[in-house]
Scaffold this motif. Sequence first.
Motif, PDB file in Angstrom:
ATOM      1  N   GLN A 300      -7.010 -12.394   8.943  1.00 59.23           N
ATOM      2  CA  GLN A 300      -6.116 -12.486   9.786  1.00 59.23           C
ATOM      3  C   GLN A 300      -4.462 -12.628   9.382  1.00 59.23           C
ATOM      4  O   GLN A 300      -3.644 -11.151  10.390  1.00 59.23           O
ATOM      5  CB  GLN A 300      -6.000 -13.692  10.610  1.00 59.23           C
ATOM      6  CG  GLN A 300      -7.285 -13.631  11.561  1.00 59.23           C
ATOM      7  CD  GLN A 300      -8.176 -15.160  11.812  1.00 59.23           C
ATOM      8  OE1 GLN A 300      -7.827 -16.166  11.683  1.00 59.23           O
ATOM      9  NE2 GLN A 300      -8.995 -14.993  12.768  1.00 59.23           N
ATOM     10  N   LEU A 301      -4.642 -12.679   8.531  1.00 60.75           N
ATOM     11  CA  LEU A 301      -3.026 -12.701   7.469  1.00 60.75           C
ATOM     12  C   LEU A 301      -2.361 -10.962   7.307  1.00 60.75           C
ATOM     13  O   LEU A 301      -1.781 -10.450   7.551  1.00 60.75           O
ATOM     14  CB  LEU A 301      -2.509 -13.128   6.356  1.00 60.75           C
ATOM     15  CG  LEU A 301      -3.081 -14.895   6.932  1.00 60.75           C
ATOM     16  CD1 LEU A 301      -2.497 -15.230   5.318  1.00 60.75           C
ATOM     17  CD2 LEU A 301      -1.979 -15.643   7.257  1.00 60.75           C
ATOM     18  N   VAL A 302      -3.840 -10.441   7.000  1.00 60.84           N
ATOM     19  CA  VAL A 302      -3.816  -9.027   6.534  1.00 60.84           C
ATOM     20  C   VAL A 302      -3.422  -8.557   8.156  1.00 60.84           C
ATOM     21  O   VAL A 302      -2.897  -7.634   8.068  1.00 60.84           O
ATOM     22  CB  VAL A 302      -5.397  -8.659   5.508  1.00 60.84           C
ATOM     23  CG1 VAL A 302      -4.837  -7.016   5.245  1.00 60.84           C
ATOM     24  CG2 VAL A 302      -4.926  -9.202   4.354  1.00 60.84           C
ATOM     25  N   GLU A 303      -4.408  -8.666   9.386  1.00 57.87           N
ATOM     26  CA  GLU A 303      -3.943  -7.660  10.359  1.00 57.87           C
ATOM     27  C   GLU A 303      -2.758  -7.802  10.947  1.00 57.87           C
ATOM     28  O   GLU A 303      -2.148  -7.683  11.939  1.00 57.87           O
ATOM     29  CB  GLU A 303      -5.033  -8.067  11.012  1.00 57.87           C
ATOM     30  CG  GLU A 303      -6.024  -7.595  10.455  1.00 57.87           C
ATOM     31  CD  GLU A 303      -7.991  -7.469  10.966  1.00 57.87           C
ATOM     32  OE1 GLU A 303      -7.614  -8.096  12.498  1.00 57.87           O
ATOM     33  OE2 GLU A 303      -8.664  -6.490  10.788  1.00 57.87           O
ATOM     34  N   MET A 304      -2.090  -9.116   9.984  1.00 52.17           N
ATOM     35  CA  MET A 304      -0.964  -9.746  11.043  1.00 52.17           C
ATOM     36  C   MET A 304      -0.108  -8.320  11.590  1.00 52.17           C
ATOM     37  O   MET A 304       0.810  -8.535  12.450  1.00 52.17           O
ATOM     38  CB  MET A 304      -0.200 -10.843  10.781  1.00 52.17           C
ATOM     39  CG  MET A 304       0.832 -11.601  11.174  1.00 52.17           C
ATOM     40  SD  MET A 304      -0.197 -12.685  12.169  1.00 52.17           S
ATOM     41  CE  MET A 304      -0.714 -14.142  11.310  1.00 52.17           C
ATOM     42  N   SER A 305       0.200  -6.919  11.217  1.00 53.06           N
ATOM     43  CA  SER A 305       1.412  -6.433  11.364  1.00 53.06           C
ATOM     44  C   SER A 305       0.435  -4.835  11.167  1.00 53.06           C
ATOM     45  O   SER A 305       1.422  -4.401  11.444  1.00 53.06           O
ATOM     46  CB  SER A 305       2.357  -6.064   9.735  1.00 53.06           C
ATOM     47  OG  SER A 305       1.398  -5.694   9.133  1.00 53.06           O
ATOM     48  N   SER A 306      -0.611  -5.585  11.727  1.00 49.27           N
ATOM     49  CA  SER A 306      -1.279  -3.934  11.870  1.00 49.27           C
ATOM     50  C   SER A 306      -1.389  -3.873  13.701  1.00 49.27           C
ATOM     51  O   SER A 306      -1.433  -4.958  14.187  1.00 49.27           O
ATOM     52  CB  SER A 306      -3.392  -4.086  11.803  1.00 49.27           C
ATOM     53  OG  SER A 306      -3.863  -3.326  12.057  1.00 49.27           O
ATOM     54  N   VAL A 338       5.480  -0.639   2.942  1.00 52.84           N
ATOM     55  CA  VAL A 338       5.192   0.864   2.328  1.00 52.84           C
ATOM     56  C   VAL A 338       3.558   1.187   2.573  1.00 52.84           C
ATOM     57  O   VAL A 338       3.092   2.047   2.880  1.00 52.84           O
ATOM     58  CB  VAL A 338       5.584   1.632   0.915  1.00 52.84           C
ATOM     59  CG1 VAL A 338       5.440   3.106   1.336  1.00 52.84           C
ATOM     60  CG2 VAL A 338       7.041   1.223   1.459  1.00 52.84           C
ATOM     61  N   THR A 339       2.579   0.440   1.575  1.00 55.42           N
ATOM     62  CA  THR A 339       1.554   0.078   1.696  1.00 55.42           C
ATOM     63  C   THR A 339       0.852  -0.205   3.053  1.00 55.42           C
ATOM     64  O   THR A 339      -0.648   0.082   3.624  1.00 55.42           O
ATOM     65  CB  THR A 339       0.985  -1.008   0.112  1.00 55.42           C
ATOM     66  OG1 THR A 339       1.124  -2.026   0.856  1.00 55.42           O
ATOM     67  CG2 THR A 339       1.775  -0.440  -0.985  1.00 55.42           C
ATOM     68  N   GLY A 340       1.471  -0.927   4.056  1.00 49.40           N
ATOM     69  CA  GLY A 340       0.802  -1.152   5.173  1.00 49.40           C
ATOM     70  C   GLY A 340       0.260  -2.603   4.545  1.00 49.40           C
ATOM     71  O   GLY A 340      -0.032  -3.276   5.554  1.00 49.40           O
ATOM     72  N   TYR A 341       0.667  -3.151   4.246  1.00 47.75           N
ATOM     73  CA  TYR A 341       0.310  -4.482   3.660  1.00 47.75           C
ATOM     74  C   TYR A 341       1.449  -5.454   3.698  1.00 47.75           C
ATOM     75  O   TYR A 341       2.492  -4.953   4.045  1.00 47.75           O
ATOM     76  CB  TYR A 341      -0.043  -5.011   1.887  1.00 47.75           C
ATOM     77  CG  TYR A 341      -0.811  -6.150   2.133  1.00 47.75           C
ATOM     78  CD1 TYR A 341      -2.302  -6.013   1.986  1.00 47.75           C
ATOM     79  CD2 TYR A 341      -0.237  -7.450   1.641  1.00 47.75           C
ATOM     80  CE1 TYR A 341      -3.132  -7.237   1.993  1.00 47.75           C
ATOM     81  CE2 TYR A 341      -0.986  -8.409   1.439  1.00 47.75           C
ATOM     82  CZ  TYR A 341      -2.141  -8.331   1.325  1.00 47.75           C
ATOM     83  OH  TYR A 341      -3.327  -9.595   1.032  1.00 47.75           O
ATOM     84  N   PRO A 342       1.379  -6.197   5.291  1.00 43.76           N
ATOM     85  CA  PRO A 342       2.394  -7.507   5.336  1.00 43.76           C
ATOM     86  C   PRO A 342       2.992  -8.232   4.765  1.00 43.76           C
ATOM     87  O   PRO A 342       2.293  -8.214   3.561  1.00 43.76           O
ATOM     88  CB  PRO A 342       1.426  -7.613   6.415  1.00 43.76           C
ATOM     89  CG  PRO A 342       0.307  -8.565   6.017  1.00 43.76           C
ATOM     90  CD  PRO A 342      -0.198  -7.263   5.601  1.00 43.76           C
TER      91      PRO A 342
END
Length: 512
Positions: A300-306, A338-342
């Motif tokens: 859920q942390l990884v997807e937080m900015s997705s 830039v990598t897409g990671y939050p």
Amino acid sequence: MDNQKVNEFRKGNYSLDVSNFGPIVQASVDLRPLTVFVGPSNTGKSYLAILIYALHRCLGGLTLTHKGWFSHRLGWRIDPTELGSAANEKEVRRGLHDWLVKALAAGTEPLPALPSEVASYMRSSLEQVKSLGRNLEKQIERCFGVEKSAELVRRYGSATASQIGFGVPQDDAGRIRYQLEFGKGECRFSGHISDIEPLEIGFPGSLDERNEWLRRFTTLGVTKPQDLQFLLESLTQMLFRSLVDPIYQDAYYLPADRTGVMHSHQVVVSTLIQKAATAGLRRPLDVPMLSGVLADFLEQLVEMSSARVRSRHKTSRELAGYLETNILMGQVRVDRAVTGYPTFTYRPKDWKKDLPLMRASSMVSELAPIVLYLRHVVRSDDLLIIEEPESHLHPAMQTAFARELARAVRNGVRIVMTTHSEWFLEQIGNLVTLSGLPKNNRKGVIDEDFSLRPDELGVWLFEATKRPKGSTVKEVKLDRETGLYPSGFEKVSEVLYNEGAKIFNRMQEGGS
């Protein structure tokens, strides 16, 4: 059952009974809008909280698919092969056909009650859904990070199996209840539905979706066995969703070590990816197994900015804002690298630049996940489970945070929390006492938005036992004279006072 009512958040509670599970000898808990677990360490508070999470992960999220099939977002659905065939198939088919005609004519009205022969078939089907037991056991194993559920059986004494029962009352007239037992051989699962004749179906979609779904069967006429089976399967799933409505809500778990995970999540995720990518190229290494609770938190942390994260809900966004304004004195931010990671940062009030979260205070790091979940993930009527929300908070901030959690409950977010804080409990006691004070007499005390009715809160005390060795769980009620919940903290204060008095007396005796 009114369809609008079905889609609204129900304040209904559900019960959970546990025996010989982890350190717990026996526990019987009613889940309420705010449920608080207190007691000494190693008595099973987190065990029970994780079990609640596993239950919601297994049952939560029944949705209507574009093909007209009802499925669970989290992967589980009733297996059609378990529904079998009705002994009086002709009567069931005839009853379904008559029901369908009435349902189509209902228009904007509630769906009609199911005929008794159809209701009897559906009830017996739901009482024998073995796949539910298997999936619940798997979800428990996943959430706890164990290979076999038998590892969770209480290890003291002669206990050989854990029993887990859960049930949902239905308007005080009937209930659905399931019982899971595991630990010795294959898990055993059974269910019972009582006193809910005539059965009513609550459709989880809009009126237009409901009527469009019903119209699909007008061309079929429910005359072929496969058509009958498909309609029965769909209606059975809808009935199940209506019966387990409080457990149907999505749940999110914030573990006690969330601050460390927030600081190291990029390293953990990248390491796991590297291990997965090289698994076939080198000799396998012993990589520690992540519990499902931590894995879900990381995901859920990884997807937080997705873009995949759910759109913000106005009420939850406002709750996050109150936490930032009243406690953090600044804003928690999530940006996409830039990598897409939050990346997570904190901007104090009146600052023009952000601080990396790991350079912010421990209080900010501790509360940041709660702010982020309220802003980006949690919606009104979801369940949020928080372990030790008082961690790294000064007592003044603990009491302020307790008020903000009460505000969240007042706005429909259900909360389960474990705590070792007497400040939290004392503040909660004040908020419950406040509810008995007339509104015109509350000015200058506490904002009425924070008040909690006694029926909105349950405090459960975990106590260690010697025979049998483990712990038992009981509800504690607010003491109206002291305004406190008896939790055992007063015993610690008494011991400390007596110890201090003894030291003082010895010093006086020695003349120094």
